[in-house]
Write a protein that holds these residues in place. Structure first.
Motif, PDB file in Angstrom:
ATOM      1  N   LEU A   1      -2.392  -4.732 -38.479  1.00 12.42           N
ATOM      2  CA  LEU A   1      -1.143  -4.000 -38.650  1.00 12.42           C
ATOM      3  C   LEU A   1      -1.118  -3.329 -40.009  1.00 12.42           C
TER       4      LEU A   1
ATOM      5  N   GLU B   1      -5.335  -8.606 -34.038  1.00 15.56           N
ATOM      6  CA  GLU B   1      -4.942  -7.204 -34.096  1.00 15.56           C
ATOM      7  C   GLU B   1      -4.472  -6.965 -35.521  1.00 15.56           C
TER       8      GLU B   1
ATOM      9  N   ALA C   1      -1.038  -0.084 -35.484  1.00 16.30           N
ATOM     10  CA  ALA C   1      -1.691  -1.352 -35.169  1.00 16.30           C
ATOM     11  C   ALA C   1      -2.883  -1.088 -34.260  1.00 16.30           C
TER      12      ALA C   1
ATOM     13  N   VAL D   1      -1.589 -11.508 -35.321  1.00 16.05           N
ATOM     14  CA  VAL D   1      -1.322 -10.200 -35.922  1.00 16.05           C
ATOM     15  C   VAL D   1      -1.530 -10.341 -37.426  1.00 16.05           C
TER      16      VAL D   1
ATOM     17  N   SER E   1       4.530   2.691 -38.482  1.00 12.06           N
ATOM     18  CA  SER E   1       3.766   1.486 -38.141  1.00 12.06           C
ATOM     19  C   SER E   1       2.569   1.837 -37.287  1.00 12.06           C
TER      20      SER E   1
ATOM     21  N   THR F   1      -4.992  -2.000 -31.056  1.00 13.14           N
ATOM     22  CA  THR F   1      -4.501  -2.485 -29.760  1.00 13.14           C
ATOM     23  C   THR F   1      -5.615  -3.059 -28.886  1.00 13.14           C
TER      24      THR F   1
ATOM     25  N   LEU G   1       4.149  -5.779 -29.582  1.00 15.34           N
ATOM     26  CA  LEU G   1       4.142  -4.850 -30.711  1.00 15.34           C
ATOM     27  C   LEU G   1       5.370  -3.942 -30.675  1.00 15.34           C
TER      28      LEU G   1
END
Length: 191
Positions: A70, A68, A47, A148, A45, A49, A8
């Protein structure tokens, strides 16, 4: 988890903070991280985790999925963190409760507009195509393959278009019209 964070951070920038899973959250809810200094200047950004640890299955094949989520946006004046910390937390809780993965082309209706007064009322599950192809997935230390999923905010008419014509037609329109998907104040696409 070092491989995931490295993966990431290589695109989103340094992980500078996380929001803990809220008290009372369903089992499998995910921690959300904030990344700074990524490959896109002026873009915030976020995301999840830890969602990859939650057992999710594909609603179409029944196969296990490790994901995950985003979310990225250009900062909006007066809204320091933007909507994504709460939105990613909400979607992760929704997925954990249902036990089903969100797949490319899925539309996730939001319970309220993304921001007050906004007509962005849904999220589109996409591959993170603004980034290099290597960002789409990662294999962790234990061999777990993690995808992702980029959650792109949609106006109501855009969400309806995806539902009616399918994701290939919608992604063709994205390619043709090339809207700034990081802009939370972008105009609705002409569909």
């Amino acid at each position: 988890m070092a491989v995931l964070i490295d993966h990431l951070e290589a695109r989103l920038g340094r992980l500078v903070g996380t929001w803990s899973v809220r008290e009372g959250a369903p089992e499998g809810a995910a921690q959300v991280g904030y990344f700074d200094g990524g490959v896109f200047e002026g873009v915030q950004s976020y995301a999840t985790t830890t969602l990859h640890r939650t057992h999710l299955v594909s609603p179409t094949t029944g196969e296990p999925q490790h994901l995950e989520l985003l979310g990225c946006n250009r900062p909006v004046a007066g809204d320091e963190c933007g909507p994504f910390p709460g939105v990613l937390e909400w979607v992760a809780e929704h997925l954990a409760t249902a036990g089903k993965a969100v797949l490319r082309g899925d539309v996730v209706p939001l319970p309220m507009p993304l921001r007050p007064g906004s007509s962005l009322k849904a999220l589109y599950a996409a591959m993170p195509v603004y980034f290099d192809d290597g960002f789409f997935s990662v294999t962790l230390e234990n061999g777990t393959h993690v995808s992702v999923v980029w959650l792109v905010p949609l106006h109501r008419a855009e969400a309806e278009y995806v539902e009616k014509y399918g994701w290939p037609a919608f992604e063709s329109e994205l390619t043709t019209q090339d809207p700034d998907l990081f802009d939370l104040e972008r105009p609705q696409m002409s569909l």
